[in-house]
Motif scaffolding. Sequence first.
Motif, mmCIF file in Angstrom:
data_model
loop_
_atom_site.group_PDB
_atom_site.id
_atom_site.type_symbol
_atom_site.label_atom_id
_atom_site.label_comp_id
_atom_site.label_asym_id
_atom_site.label_seq_id
_atom_site.Cartn_x
_atom_site.Cartn_y
_atom_site.Cartn_z
ATOM 1 N N ALA A 64 0.824 -1.256 0.002
ATOM 2 C CA ALA A 64 0.047 0.067 -0.031
ATOM 3 C C ALA A 64 1.031 1.390 0.085
ATOM 4 O O ALA A 64 1.631 1.534 0.847
ATOM 5 N N LEU A 65 0.832 2.043 -1.014
ATOM 6 C CA LEU A 65 1.423 3.200 -1.202
ATOM 7 C C LEU A 65 0.776 4.329 -0.593
ATOM 8 O O LEU A 65 -0.493 4.507 -0.945
ATOM 9 N N GLU A 66 1.215 5.073 0.361
ATOM 10 C CA GLU A 66 0.491 6.184 1.211
ATOM 11 C C GLU A 66 1.004 7.188 1.117
ATOM 12 O O GLU A 66 2.221 7.546 1.254
ATOM 13 N N GLY A 67 0.349 8.557 1.146
ATOM 14 C CA GLY A 67 0.970 9.591 1.133
ATOM 15 C C GLY A 67 -0.409 10.653 0.581
ATOM 16 O O GLY A 67 -1.336 10.376 0.245
ATOM 17 N N PRO A 68 -0.118 11.851 0.640
ATOM 18 C CA PRO A 68 -1.068 12.973 0.246
ATOM 19 C C PRO A 68 -1.212 12.931 -1.255
ATOM 20 O O PRO A 68 -0.427 12.395 -2.032
ATOM 21 N N LYS A 69 -2.419 13.656 -1.788
ATOM 22 C CA LYS A 69 -2.662 13.511 -3.185
ATOM 23 C C LYS A 69 -1.681 14.389 -3.911
ATOM 24 O O LYS A 69 -1.049 15.222 -3.361
ATOM 25 N N PHE A 70 -1.574 13.968 -5.052
ATOM 26 C CA PHE A 70 -0.729 14.357 -5.885
ATOM 27 C C PHE A 70 0.845 14.269 -5.809
ATOM 28 O O PHE A 70 1.727 14.856 -6.344
ATOM 29 N N VAL A 71 1.152 13.364 -4.911
ATOM 30 C CA VAL A 71 2.504 13.103 -4.399
ATOM 31 C C VAL A 71 3.152 12.147 -5.602
ATOM 32 O O VAL A 71 4.278 12.018 -5.689
ATOM 33 N N GLY A 72 2.062 11.373 -6.267
ATOM 34 C CA GLY A 72 2.684 10.564 -7.344
ATOM 35 C C GLY A 72 2.784 9.245 -7.195
ATOM 36 O O GLY A 72 3.202 8.318 -8.068
ATOM 37 N N LYS A 73 1.680 8.838 -6.398
ATOM 38 C CA LYS A 73 1.655 7.196 -5.793
ATOM 39 C C LYS A 73 1.079 6.458 -7.335
ATOM 40 O O LYS A 73 1.637 5.536 -7.209
ATOM 41 N N THR A 74 -0.180 6.939 -7.768
ATOM 42 C CA THR A 74 -0.558 6.156 -8.870
ATOM 43 C C THR A 74 0.512 5.977 -9.973
ATOM 44 O O THR A 74 0.584 5.267 -10.458
ATOM 45 N N THR A 75 0.928 7.071 -10.199
ATOM 46 C CA THR A 75 1.900 7.179 -11.632
ATOM 47 C C THR A 75 3.006 6.084 -11.095
ATOM 48 O O THR A 75 3.376 5.355 -12.010
ATOM 49 N N THR A 76 3.500 6.259 -9.975
ATOM 50 C CA THR A 76 4.477 5.214 -9.613
ATOM 51 C C THR A 76 4.104 3.600 -9.781
ATOM 52 O O THR A 76 4.815 2.805 -10.197
ATOM 53 N N ALA A 77 2.796 3.407 -9.087
ATOM 54 C CA ALA A 77 2.287 2.138 -8.974
ATOM 55 C C ALA A 77 1.951 1.606 -10.497
ATOM 56 O O ALA A 77 1.992 0.341 -10.775
ATOM 57 N N GLU A 78 1.557 2.665 -11.417
ATOM 58 C CA GLU A 78 1.245 2.292 -12.794
ATOM 59 C C GLU A 78 2.410 1.472 -13.435
ATOM 60 O O GLU A 78 2.132 0.599 -14.368
ATOM 61 N N GLN A 79 3.657 1.974 -13.177
ATOM 62 C CA GLN A 79 4.773 1.378 -13.620
ATOM 63 C C GLN A 79 4.781 -0.123 -13.549
ATOM 64 O O GLN A 79 5.658 -0.901 -14.332
ATOM 65 N N ARG A 80 4.105 -0.548 -12.585
ATOM 66 C CA ARG A 80 4.236 -2.069 -11.960
ATOM 67 C C ARG A 80 3.277 -2.800 -12.212
ATOM 68 O O ARG A 80 2.951 -4.049 -11.773
ATOM 69 N N SER A 81 2.071 -2.290 -12.712
ATOM 70 C CA SER A 81 0.621 -2.831 -12.854
ATOM 71 C C SER A 81 0.375 -3.132 -14.259
ATOM 72 O O SER A 81 0.791 -2.447 -15.270
ATOM 73 N N VAL A 82 -0.507 -4.128 -14.504
ATOM 74 C CA VAL A 82 -0.938 -4.674 -15.880
ATOM 75 C C VAL A 82 -2.567 -4.309 -15.869
ATOM 76 O O VAL A 82 -2.960 -4.346 -16.858
ATOM 77 N N ALA A 83 -3.081 -4.276 -14.741
ATOM 78 C CA ALA A 83 -4.530 -3.860 -14.605
ATOM 79 C C ALA A 83 -4.730 -2.871 -13.623
ATOM 80 O O ALA A 83 -3.921 -2.753 -12.560
ATOM 81 N N GLN A 84 -5.775 -2.155 -13.737
ATOM 82 C CA GLN A 84 -6.173 -1.167 -12.516
ATOM 83 C C GLN A 84 -7.643 -1.019 -12.186
ATOM 84 O O GLN A 84 -8.371 -1.560 -13.090
ATOM 85 N N LEU A 85 -8.062 -0.675 -11.007
ATOM 86 C CA LEU A 85 -9.128 -0.479 -10.493
ATOM 87 C C LEU A 85 -9.174 0.726 -10.027
ATOM 88 O O LEU A 85 -8.531 1.004 -9.129
ATOM 89 N N ARG A 86 -9.847 1.794 -10.710
ATOM 90 C CA ARG A 86 -9.996 3.421 -10.328
ATOM 91 C C ARG A 86 -11.114 3.472 -9.461
ATOM 92 O O ARG A 86 -12.203 3.759 -9.853
ATOM 93 N N LEU A 87 -10.947 3.535 -8.239
ATOM 94 C CA LEU A 87 -12.079 3.567 -7.354
ATOM 95 C C LEU A 87 -12.501 5.072 -7.038
ATOM 96 O O LEU A 87 -13.463 5.123 -6.306
ATOM 97 N N ASP A 88 -11.905 5.972 -7.660
ATOM 98 C CA ASP A 88 -12.566 7.229 -7.580
ATOM 99 C C ASP A 88 -13.343 7.577 -8.586
ATOM 100 O O ASP A 88 -14.036 8.724 -8.668
ATOM 101 N N ALA A 89 -13.931 6.486 -9.395
ATOM 102 C CA ALA A 89 -14.716 6.606 -10.382
ATOM 103 C C ALA A 89 -16.197 5.979 -9.809
ATOM 104 O O ALA A 89 -16.244 4.627 -9.090
ATOM 105 N N PRO A 90 -17.372 6.776 -9.627
ATOM 106 C CA PRO A 90 -18.577 6.246 -9.112
ATOM 107 C C PRO A 90 -18.948 4.846 -9.730
ATOM 108 O O PRO A 90 -19.383 4.016 -8.778
ATOM 109 N N ARG A 91 -19.034 4.428 -10.769
ATOM 110 C CA ARG A 91 -19.377 3.226 -11.416
ATOM 111 C C ARG A 91 -18.326 2.147 -10.802
ATOM 112 O O ARG A 91 -18.988 1.124 -10.501
ATOM 113 N N VAL A 92 -17.097 2.262 -11.114
ATOM 114 C CA VAL A 92 -16.227 1.159 -10.496
ATOM 115 C C VAL A 92 -16.621 1.186 -8.920
ATOM 116 O O VAL A 92 -16.650 -0.061 -8.440
ATOM 117 N N GLN A 93 -16.470 2.160 -8.185
ATOM 118 C CA GLN A 93 -16.864 1.896 -6.876
ATOM 119 C C GLN A 93 -18.204 0.920 -6.415
ATOM 120 O O GLN A 93 -18.350 0.240 -5.856
#
Length: 424
Positions: A23-52
């Motif tokens: 779990a990468l933790e830290g304030p918004k806009f710190v770059g967590k998602t971009t860093t995690a994307e470099q190692r993922s092949v699929a994503q669940l974006r839970l900030d999207a209401p339909r995905v939630q």
Amino acid sequence: MVYQRRIIDEELDELFAELPAIALEGPKFVGKTTTAEQRSVAQLRLDAPRVQEAVRADPALALQQSKPLLIDEWQKVPSMWDAVRRAVDDSNGAGGQFLLTGSATPSPGATEHSGAGRITSMRMRPMSLAERGSAEPTTSLKDLLYSSMPAVQGWTDLGLADYVREIVMSGFPEFRRANLRVLRRSLDSYLRYVVERDIPELGVSVRKRDALLAWLRSYAAATATTANFSAILERAVPGEVQMPSRQTVSHYRELLEQIWLLDPVPAWHAPWYALGRLSETPKHHLADPALAARLLGLSAEDLLHGRDSTPSPPRGSILGNLFESLVALCLRVYAQAAEADVHHLRTRNGDHEVDFIITGHDGSVVAVEVKLSGEVSASDLKHLKWLRSKLGENLQQAVVITTGPAAYRREDGVAVIPLALLGP
């Protein structure tokens, strides 16, 4: 855009293949998602209401995607944490499965399990100077911690004006690409959204938003000090804003730490050394010194030329304290990479204090003083010498971080290092 590797990438390279979930933790806009994307092949974006909605209906089904799977803003569906824990158990702890990113820790009770042994938390902070490319470091914090007498040398062209610029330009990657006007607007919006959106998302209504921002400004003025919270509240624009009660502000403070906006440096507890009674009060820091400067309405020119209409801080000068906050940010990024912790030391009566105490995984201790100058005098070392007299050989290194041009080791063994030349 080409991804700019961060220091935390080295940790992920080493650990993720062996750990099932991080779990990468830290304030918004710190770059967590971009860093995690470099190692993922699929994503669940839970900030999207339909995905939630889909994930809430069947969290286990949502996890049946290709791995590694990035679960972004997982705290918006807290049940996802428990679903990941169960999936890790079902896979017998196979490494490299899940990367979770979160901009807040859920309220107590939101998850069934702590995740201990299944999900490893890793803190991500704004970019350090080494990550910003301001200069090429010549001294490693890891070497200072774990080597007996590492070389301390190097030269930098960076001076005070450059450090002041780095204070106000921020370590948030997206903000650093902006011109000054856009940067100011971005920082203002960031702080406003914290009050208007981020805290309400935790289920708490902020009825006196101006009062909370006034308290944040007062907290920013206390950067790098141990001012008590009653004093911070009293200094929060007295007479202009009707402040909420101390109990309410205390709750807001907990929420601000929960979304990683406040990043205090805890006090060092060393009962095995005869140091006398030590203060237990943390040193106040925001996630990024640029946020503090913006809350106080201070530009680089204001800081350099002493144009400061804010109340005097409880200790030191605004510029000196903001520089110390920049040092705190850098040290914590480098220390995490070195499996070390960062604290501060202050005796209860205030006779002695050391800006930072860094403790390694093997018990090694590095003491750090910060000086807003390129020159170091004997009087600047009195607290380091006091600590050395108490710890003896248990003090691995004594360091002074400066704004000067050269890194060197004094005859008494103290390492003098410009901040730009210190790295992980």
